[in-house]
Design an enzyme around this catalytic site. Structure first.
Site, short mmCIF file in Angstrom:
data_model
loop_
_atom_site.label_atom_id
_atom_site.label_comp_id
_atom_site.label_asym_id
_atom_site.label_seq_id
_atom_site.Cartn_x
_atom_site.Cartn_y
_atom_site.Cartn_z
N HIS A 45 -15.66 10.95 -20.51
CA HIS A 45 -16.12 10.15 -21.66
C HIS A 45 -17.11 10.94 -22.52
O HIS A 45 -18.27 10.53 -22.69
CB HIS A 45 -16.72 8.82 -21.19
CG HIS A 45 -16.67 7.75 -22.24
ND1 HIS A 45 -16.55 6.41 -21.95
CD2 HIS A 45 -16.72 7.80 -23.61
CE1 HIS A 45 -16.54 5.70 -23.07
NE2 HIS A 45 -16.64 6.53 -24.10
N GLY A 49 -8.67 3.11 -38.09
CA GLY A 49 -10.01 2.86 -38.66
C GLY A 49 -10.65 4.20 -38.98
O GLY A 49 -9.96 5.18 -39.28
N ARG A 50 -11.98 4.21 -38.86
CA ARG A 50 -12.72 5.42 -39.24
C ARG A 50 -12.30 6.63 -38.42
O ARG A 50 -12.00 7.69 -38.96
CB ARG A 50 -14.22 5.18 -39.03
CG ARG A 50 -14.86 4.38 -40.14
CD ARG A 50 -16.36 4.30 -39.90
NE ARG A 50 -16.65 3.36 -38.84
CZ ARG A 50 -17.19 2.15 -39.03
NH1 ARG A 50 -17.51 1.75 -40.23
NH2 ARG A 50 -17.42 1.35 -38.03
N ILE A 51 -12.28 6.49 -37.08
CA ILE A 51 -12.03 7.67 -36.24
C ILE A 51 -10.56 8.10 -36.35
O ILE A 51 -10.26 9.29 -36.53
CB ILE A 51 -12.45 7.39 -34.77
CG1 ILE A 51 -13.96 7.17 -34.71
CG2 ILE A 51 -12.04 8.55 -33.86
CD1 ILE A 51 -14.50 6.68 -33.36
N ARG A 88 -10.91 3.27 -25.44
CA ARG A 88 -11.41 2.63 -24.22
C ARG A 88 -10.30 2.66 -23.18
O ARG A 88 -9.12 2.43 -23.51
CB ARG A 88 -11.83 1.18 -24.49
CG ARG A 88 -13.16 1.04 -25.20
CD ARG A 88 -14.34 1.47 -24.33
NE ARG A 88 -15.63 1.31 -24.97
CZ ARG A 88 -16.29 2.27 -25.65
NH1 ARG A 88 -15.76 3.48 -25.78
NH2 ARG A 88 -17.47 2.03 -26.17
N ALA A 104 -16.40 12.17 -25.79
CA ALA A 104 -15.97 12.38 -27.18
C ALA A 104 -17.10 12.41 -28.22
O ALA A 104 -16.99 13.11 -29.21
CB ALA A 104 -14.91 11.36 -27.57
N THR A 138 -9.07 8.37 -26.65
CA THR A 138 -10.53 8.54 -26.72
C THR A 138 -11.19 7.21 -27.11
O THR A 138 -12.30 7.19 -27.61
CB THR A 138 -10.93 9.63 -27.75
OG1 THR A 138 -10.31 9.34 -29.01
CG2 THR A 138 -10.53 11.01 -27.29
N GLU A 170 -13.30 3.07 -15.30
CA GLU A 170 -14.39 4.04 -15.43
C GLU A 170 -15.65 3.60 -14.67
O GLU A 170 -16.03 2.43 -14.81
CB GLU A 170 -14.70 4.16 -16.93
CG GLU A 170 -15.23 5.48 -17.36
CD GLU A 170 -15.25 5.60 -18.89
OE1 GLU A 170 -14.19 5.42 -19.52
OE2 GLU A 170 -16.33 5.85 -19.42
C1 DGY Z 1 -19.09 4.78 -27.95
O1 DGY Z 1 -20.20 5.02 -28.45
O2 DGY Z 1 -18.64 3.65 -27.88
C2 DGY Z 1 -18.27 5.93 -27.49
O3 DGY Z 1 -17.30 5.54 -26.60
C3 DGY Z 1 -19.14 7.03 -26.94
O4 DGY Z 1 -18.35 8.17 -26.80
#
Ligand code: DGY
Length: 324
Positions: free
Chosen positions: A290, A159-161, A243, A292, A241, A272
């Site tokens: 967490h 996707g985007r990331i 879940r 990122a 990065t 977490e």
């Molecule tokens: C989110 O906004 O869902 C990210 O995990 C934050 O880093």
């Protein structure tokens, strides 16, 4: 009557400024930490709130939605991920749910690349080595890392990331890009000459670096498990990065100990904020709390988006990031 907004935790001031500027009242939880379920329910009952701003650390399940006053019209999450919210239940109650996409894409991608480079170049280990007073001078065989230039990046989720990570590593490091996604990403293929695979297995087997970018859904829970780790190259690096529960942490510990893969960098964890203790005993693991999306610029833009979604929705317009 003044519209009322409840935030479960303090976020960058921009959100409150915008909301107050729009004439709304804003209540921010005074607790410096995540509210327990009981505390959150109690807080929600304090006023006829029109909007609730939760974080990804608040579980907004059916029970919590039932505890919200009938006045609530929007849940505007301060996160891009929305696995912590029962969207169908919210919809049933006529509550719109929004998230904060796009504004954090570049930051999360940069952070992902930073983790990949940290793992490949063993810089976190080097830092620990010096702090532990072990450095006695240059050594030909000390903490040898691995190059990533011209190697293969496997995206699990494009996707985007994921696409942004691919762009950085294709353009900057000449990496070959392969990806699994439920859909073909034509733009990614055009920009990075990326190759689409229809199974995770094909991507895992040929990648030197595997980067995970899928949302947490029942179908992606433990997507990276013992069997799939066993398909990866012994020299491969795994980075997550997205879940935590996408990776079976116990299976990962076993794979790292057995040398099934070379290393892992994790910004997110299965339980977490708890971390499988053995992960922290392994040198070939990089861990981050967490972080990122954690830059000043991005967190401020996320706050702006939260406020924009609330203002638009409460003004009778469509919230730009309403989730289906
Ligand atoms: C989110 O906004 O869902 C990210 O995990 C934050 O880093």
């Amino acid at each position: 009557m003044t519209k009322q907004i409840f935030m479960t935790r303090r976020i960058p001031a921009r959100a409150e400024e915008m909301l107050r500027g729009a004439g709304y009242g804003v209540t921010v939880s005074s607790k410096d930490g995540v509210l327990t379920r009981d505390e959150l329910k109690k807080a929600l009952a304090q006023a006829p709130y029109d909007a609730v701003v939760p974080l990804l650390t608040d579980t907004i399940d059916a029970d919590m939605i039932a505890a919200m006053p009938p006045s609530v019209k929007i849940i505007a999450s301060y996160s891009v991920g929305f696995n912590h919210i029962d969207i169908p239940k919210a919809k049933e109650r006529g509550i719109v749910v929004t998230n904060t996409p796009e504004v954090l894409t570049a930051t999360v991608a940069e952070h992902t690349v930073a983790l990949i480079l940290t793992l490949a170049s063993r810089t976190a280990e080097g830092d620990r080595f010096i702090r532990e007073g072990k450095f006695v001078g240059w050594e030909p065989m000390l903490l040898l890392g691995t190059d990533i230039k011209n190697k293969t990046l496997g995206l699990v989720g494009a996707g985007r990331i994921g696409s942004e990570v691919a762009g950085i590593l294709y353009n900057g490091f000449g990496m070959k890009i392969v990806y699994y996604d439920t859909k073909k990403n034509e733009a990614l293929e055009a920009l990075c000459d990326a190759k689409h695979y229809t199974t995770y297995e094909e991507v895992l087997a040929q990648s030197d670096v595997v980067s995970i970018h899928v949302p947490l859904l029942p179908a992606t829970h433990h997507l990276i498990n013992k069997e799939r780790l066993a398909l990866m190259k012994k020299s491969a690096l795994l980075v997550n990065t997205s879940r935590g529960p996408v990776v079976d942490e116990l299976a990962l510990v076993s794979a790292l100990k057995a040398g099934t893969i070379r290393g892992a960098a994790l910004d997110v964890f299965e339980f977490e904020p708890n971390i499988t203790p053995e992960l922290l005993t392994l040198q070939n693991v990089v861990v981050n709390p967490h972080l990122a999306s954690a830059t000043e610029e991005t967190r401020t833009k996320m706050a702006e988006l939260v406020a924009t979604n609330i203002i638009e929705h409460l003004s009778g317009r469509t919230a730009p990031n309403a989730l289906a």
